[in-house]
Write a protein that holds these residues in place. Structure first.
Motif, PDB file in Angstrom:
ATOM      1  N   SER A   1      17.160  21.098   7.911  1.00  0.00           N
ATOM      2  CA  SER A   1      16.812  20.971   6.493  1.00  0.00           C
ATOM      3  C   SER A   1      15.325  20.674   6.323  1.00  0.00           C
ATOM      4  CB  SER A   1      17.645  19.871   5.834  1.00  0.00           C
ATOM      5  OG  SER A   1      17.472  18.640   6.520  1.00  0.00           O
ATOM      6  N   ALA A   2      14.722  20.009   7.312  1.00  0.00           N
ATOM      7  CA  ALA A   2      13.287  19.719   7.259  1.00  0.00           C
ATOM      8  C   ALA A   2      12.511  21.024   7.384  1.00  0.00           C
ATOM      9  CB  ALA A   2      12.907  18.769   8.396  1.00  0.00           C
ATOM     10  N   GLY A   3      11.635  21.308   6.409  1.00  0.00           N
ATOM     11  CA  GLY A   3      11.042  22.639   6.321  1.00  0.00           C
ATOM     12  C   GLY A   3       9.720  22.835   7.013  1.00  0.00           C
ATOM     13  N   THR A   4       9.562  22.368   8.245  1.00  0.00           N
ATOM     14  CA  THR A   4       8.342  22.652   8.988  1.00  0.00           C
ATOM     15  C   THR A   4       8.367  24.105   9.451  1.00  0.00           C
ATOM     16  OG1 THR A   4       9.291  22.037  11.127  1.00  0.00           O
ATOM     17  CG2 THR A   4       8.312  20.259   9.816  1.00  0.00           C
ATOM     18  N   THR A   5       7.196  24.629   9.814  1.00  0.00           N
ATOM     19  CA  THR A   5       7.131  26.008  10.300  1.00  0.00           C
ATOM     20  C   THR A   5       7.981  26.179  11.551  1.00  0.00           C
ATOM     21  OG1 THR A   5       4.909  26.310   9.416  1.00  0.00           O
ATOM     22  CG2 THR A   5       5.597  27.814  11.155  1.00  0.00           C
ATOM     23  N   GLU A   6       7.916  25.209  12.461  1.00  0.00           N
ATOM     24  CA  GLU A   6       8.702  25.307  13.687  1.00  0.00           C
ATOM     25  C   GLU A   6      10.195  25.327  13.377  1.00  0.00           C
ATOM     26  OE1 GLU A   6       9.451  23.038  17.972  1.00  0.00           O
ATOM     27  OE2 GLU A   6       7.657  22.586  16.788  1.00  0.00           O
ATOM     28  N   ASN A   7      10.623  24.474  12.455  1.00  0.00           N
ATOM     29  CA  ASN A   7      12.043  24.460  12.088  1.00  0.00           C
ATOM     30  C   ASN A   7      12.458  25.754  11.395  1.00  0.00           C
ATOM     31  OD1 ASN A   7      12.435  21.972  13.205  1.00  0.00           O
ATOM     32  ND2 ASN A   7      12.453  20.844  11.270  1.00  0.00           N
ATOM     33  N   ASN A   8      11.560  26.326  10.577  1.00  0.00           N
ATOM     34  CA  ASN A   8      11.836  27.625   9.958  1.00  0.00           C
ATOM     35  C   ASN A   8      12.096  28.686  11.023  1.00  0.00           C
ATOM     36  OD1 ASN A   8       9.759  27.727   6.925  1.00  0.00           O
ATOM     37  ND2 ASN A   8      11.616  26.602   7.411  1.00  0.00           N
ATOM     38  N   ILE A   9      11.247  28.709  12.036  1.00  0.00           N
ATOM     39  CA  ILE A   9      11.394  29.690  13.104  1.00  0.00           C
ATOM     40  C   ILE A   9      12.677  29.434  13.887  1.00  0.00           C
ATOM     41  CG2 ILE A   9      10.386  30.598  15.229  1.00  0.00           C
ATOM     42  CD1 ILE A   9       8.981  31.406  12.573  1.00  0.00           C
TER      43      ILE A   9
ATOM     44  N   VAL B   1      15.883  37.778  21.595  1.00  0.00           N
ATOM     45  CA  VAL B   1      14.764  36.898  21.945  1.00  0.00           C
ATOM     46  C   VAL B   1      13.498  37.706  22.208  1.00  0.00           C
ATOM     47  CG1 VAL B   1      13.875  35.361  23.754  1.00  0.00           C
ATOM     48  CG2 VAL B   1      16.151  34.986  22.786  1.00  0.00           C
ATOM     49  N   ASN B   2      13.616  38.760  22.986  1.00  0.00           N
ATOM     50  CA  ASN B   2      12.446  39.574  23.316  1.00  0.00           C
ATOM     51  C   ASN B   2      11.768  40.118  22.057  1.00  0.00           C
ATOM     52  OD1 ASN B   2      13.003  39.117  26.006  1.00  0.00           O
ATOM     53  ND2 ASN B   2      14.017  41.093  26.326  1.00  0.00           N
ATOM     54  N   GLN B   3      12.575  40.585  21.116  1.00  0.00           N
ATOM     55  CA  GLN B   3      12.020  41.159  19.890  1.00  0.00           C
ATOM     56  C   GLN B   3      11.456  40.082  18.966  1.00  0.00           C
ATOM     57  OE1 GLN B   3      11.361  44.155  19.052  1.00  0.00           O
ATOM     58  NE2 GLN B   3      10.960  43.993  16.872  1.00  0.00           N
ATOM     59  N   LEU B   4      12.193  38.987  18.796  1.00  0.00           N
ATOM     60  CA  LEU B   4      11.749  37.950  17.869  1.00  0.00           C
ATOM     61  C   LEU B   4      10.465  37.271  18.325  1.00  0.00           C
ATOM     62  CD1 LEU B   4      14.822  35.994  16.418  1.00  0.00           C
ATOM     63  CD2 LEU B   4      13.181  37.432  15.221  1.00  0.00           C
ATOM     64  N   ILE B   5      10.366  36.990  19.608  1.00  0.00           N
ATOM     65  CA  ILE B   5       9.145  36.359  20.119  1.00  0.00           C
ATOM     66  C   ILE B   5       7.935  37.247  19.839  1.00  0.00           C
ATOM     67  CG2 ILE B   5       7.905  35.745  22.245  1.00  0.00           C
ATOM     68  CD1 ILE B   5      10.461  34.532  23.313  1.00  0.00           C
ATOM     69  N   LYS B   6       8.092  38.527  20.087  1.00  0.00           N
ATOM     70  CA  LYS B   6       7.006  39.473  19.835  1.00  0.00           C
ATOM     71  C   LYS B   6       6.610  39.471  18.361  1.00  0.00           C
ATOM     72  CE  LYS B   6       7.993  43.845  19.721  1.00  0.00           C
ATOM     73  NZ  LYS B   6       8.420  45.209  20.135  1.00  0.00           N
ATOM     74  N   GLU B   7       7.590  39.476  17.473  1.00  0.00           N
ATOM     75  CA  GLU B   7       7.319  39.525  16.040  1.00  0.00           C
ATOM     76  C   GLU B   7       6.717  38.220  15.518  1.00  0.00           C
ATOM     77  OE1 GLU B   7       7.749  42.191  13.748  1.00  0.00           O
ATOM     78  OE2 GLU B   7       7.760  43.208  15.679  1.00  0.00           O
TER      79      GLU B   7
ATOM     80  N   GLY C   1       1.571  33.610  14.951  1.00  0.00           N
ATOM     81  CA  GLY C   1       0.784  33.138  16.085  1.00  0.00           C
ATOM     82  C   GLY C   1       0.664  31.633  16.193  1.00  0.00           C
ATOM     83  N   THR C   2       1.729  30.906  15.954  1.00  0.00           N
ATOM     84  CA  THR C   2       1.691  29.443  15.991  1.00  0.00           C
ATOM     85  C   THR C   2       1.738  28.936  17.425  1.00  0.00           C
ATOM     86  OG1 THR C   2       4.091  29.252  15.941  1.00  0.00           O
ATOM     87  CG2 THR C   2       2.959  29.396  13.823  1.00  0.00           C
TER      88      THR C   2
END
Length: 540
Positions: free
Chosen positions: A187-195, A68-74, A80-81
């Protein structure tokens, strides 16, 4: 109250866990139950392998926090959403902590009983949808059961939401938590769902995730099994995301390549030399039959031994007067040695009377069996007969051994089948299967008669080894390179000369076990001799 409590772990040193998680999750009966669910079935092979799901869950939580610490940073650096990454991270860590809270007794050996006799996912999937409270979640549940989550994962998601509902604010958070554990991506391809899908893949995917990292490291440490070192800190600190075909996916910076390969090496070694070892498989075989036998004895109408009710603190009372709550290994041990002691129980406890494998590895099997198969069709015919026989043995608790009683039962079943009025095509297939099984058992009966030993055999089916280096998911893992012109991303399969992994031409191989007496001058079976007889009698 302190914000965090520290737990000493032999792998990671001190693990920090939020105080509220300790008091309201870890210290609850539902989570403490995991102290009495063994992590692996390796103890017959490695006597020190008695670690449990409790310590494993704590380890996965620790690795989840590093993730989590690494992914949030990246994610913040690259896109930057306005996504609430902190909340996503907290739910992911919660899923890491609770990902095994629904494990059945004896871990993977017992989880199939959650699906019932028909091995049907419908009921527990419907319960998961109901627990989440979102019918739309159903569209992302695989229709094919072979692609479904493991039963314990579904049960863990259900129990996690039901028992610890205070940690979720609404349906959306419950759904994400459940997806993390089951691996059912959006399956819904929003940016938030991708993340979110990136986070999901770090707990449940086919190549690298924190669950696998902990068990590979912990299993090797506890058993003493010599394997490659996995530098988890280097690996997780190299996590990033990359855009692949318009979607964000997990990637790793180039300094993680060697560790990624080591994860595959370690998984290959554990899979090939421990998980499919005949002693480990035989222990699981006995336990599966014992648990099937106990289910028959305990199940009472709608009340079943392997169920949410039995896992709960309140438990349930069965028609025979026995009550079960917080179902764990201890309950199975109690039931098998007290009210329902049987021949199966005796063999579980009296290890010296167990059967012995005629060959002890996939390599040895191939050395004898493949040598006799001059053509592919002959081998296919032989392995089909062995497969049908193995499946027949595992289905029933009263016919799990090839002996005189089983042979008599099979002959009667064939007579009944011949006299039964049914669809001709169905009858033909069933008769062919019965004939194949009879060829196998009569061959073993004949061998035992020739050698003056008892007819007492077991056939187990095992999956042939296939290296992780040959899997498409490994080849598709993205590696990120920093250049003066920006970031370049390439798939591992295109840039790394990993060990070549041949596609296997068949899925299974078989172990044959025989009964030895406890006499000092006991007869040992000649593996080449019995292979030749079996092959000749079954194929020709």
């Amino acid at each position: 109250m302190k914000d965090c409590k520290r737990v000493k772990d032999p792998i990671y040193g001190y693990i920090k866990i939020p105080a509220i998680y300790m008091t309201d999750i870890v210290d609850t009966a539902a989570f403490q139950r995991l102290r009495r669910v063994i992590q692996t079935s390796y103890s017959p092979l490695y006597s020190s392998a008695v670690h449990n799901r409790f310590v494993h869950s704590m380890g996965v939580f620790h690795l989840g926090e590093l993730t989590v610490n690494q992914l949030i940073k990246e994610v913040q650096k690259k896109i930057g959403t306005p996504i609430d990454l902190q909340r996503i991270g907290e739910l992911f860590k919660l899923a890491c902590l609770l990902h095994d809270v629904g494990h059945a007794p004896f871990s993977h050996t017992g989880e199939g009983f959650y699906l019932g006799k028909d091995h049907d996912y419908t009921q527990i999937h419907n319960k998961l949808i109901e627990t989440i409270g979102n019918e739309d979640f159903a569209k992302d549940i695989p229709k094919d059961s072979s692609s479904a989550a493991a039963p314990h994962e579904i049960m863990s998601a259900i129990i996690g939401i039901s028992e610890y509902g205070k940690f979720f604010d609404g349906v959306e958070q419950k759904e994400f938590f459940a997806r993390c554990i089951t691996g059912y991506k959006y399956s819904a391809g929003t940016t938030e769902n991708n993340i979110k899908n990136c986070f999901i893949s770090m707990l449940n995917s086919k190549v690298i995730h924190v669950d696998k990292l902990d068990y590979l490291i912990r299993d090797a440490y506890i058993t003493g099994f010599d394997t490659v070192n996995i530098d988890f800190e280097r690996l997780l600190s190299s996590l990033t995301i990359s855009k692949d075909k318009g979607k964000y996916k997990i990637a790793y910076y180039k300094n993680a390549i060697s560790v990624i390969e080591n994860v595959v090496y370690a998984h290959d070694a554990e899979r090939k030399w421990i998980q499919t070892h005949p002693v480990v498989l035989y222990e699981a075989y006995i336990l599966q039959h014992i648990m099937g036998y106990l289910s028959e004895k305990m199940d009472d109408g709608d009340k079943t031994l392997f169920s949410l009710e039995s896992l709960s603190k309140s438990g349930q009372r069965f028609g025979n007067g026995l009550s079960v709550c917080l179902l764990c290994d201890d309950d199975i041990i109690y039931l098998m040695k007290n009210p329902f002691y049987s021949q199966l129980s005796e063999e579980f406890f009296e290890r010296r009377i167990r059967r012995h494998p005629v060959w002890k590895s996939e390599a040895e099997y191939k050395a004898f069996v493949l040598d006799m198969a001059s053509g592919g069709s002959l081998l296919e015919k032989f392995e089909q007969a062995m497969s049908v026989t193995a499946k027949y043995l595992i289905k029933s608790t009263d016919s799990w051994v090839i002996d005189d009683a089983l042979i008599g039962k099979l002959e009667k079943e064939k007579e009944t089948l011949l006299a039964t009025d049914m669809d001709s095509e169905t009858k033909k297939v069933q008769l062919e299967n019965k004939e194949m099984i009879l060829k196998v058992v009569h061959s073993l009966e004949g061998y035992a008669t020739e050698k003056g030993i008892s007819c007492n055999f077991v056939i187990l089916m095992a999956s042939q080894f296939n290296s992780g280096f040959g899997k498409p998911d490994f080849s598709a893992t993205n590696i990120a390179f920093q250049t003066k012109d920006g970031e370049k991303v390439a798939a591992v399969g295109k840039i790394v000369s990993a060990i070549e992994a041949k596609e296997r031409d068949r899925d299974n191989f078989f172990y044959l076990f025989y009964k030895r007496s406890m006499d000092v001058d006991d007869y040992d079976i000649d593996n080449q001799e019995i292979c030749k007889k079996l092959f000749k009698d079954v194929v020709f």
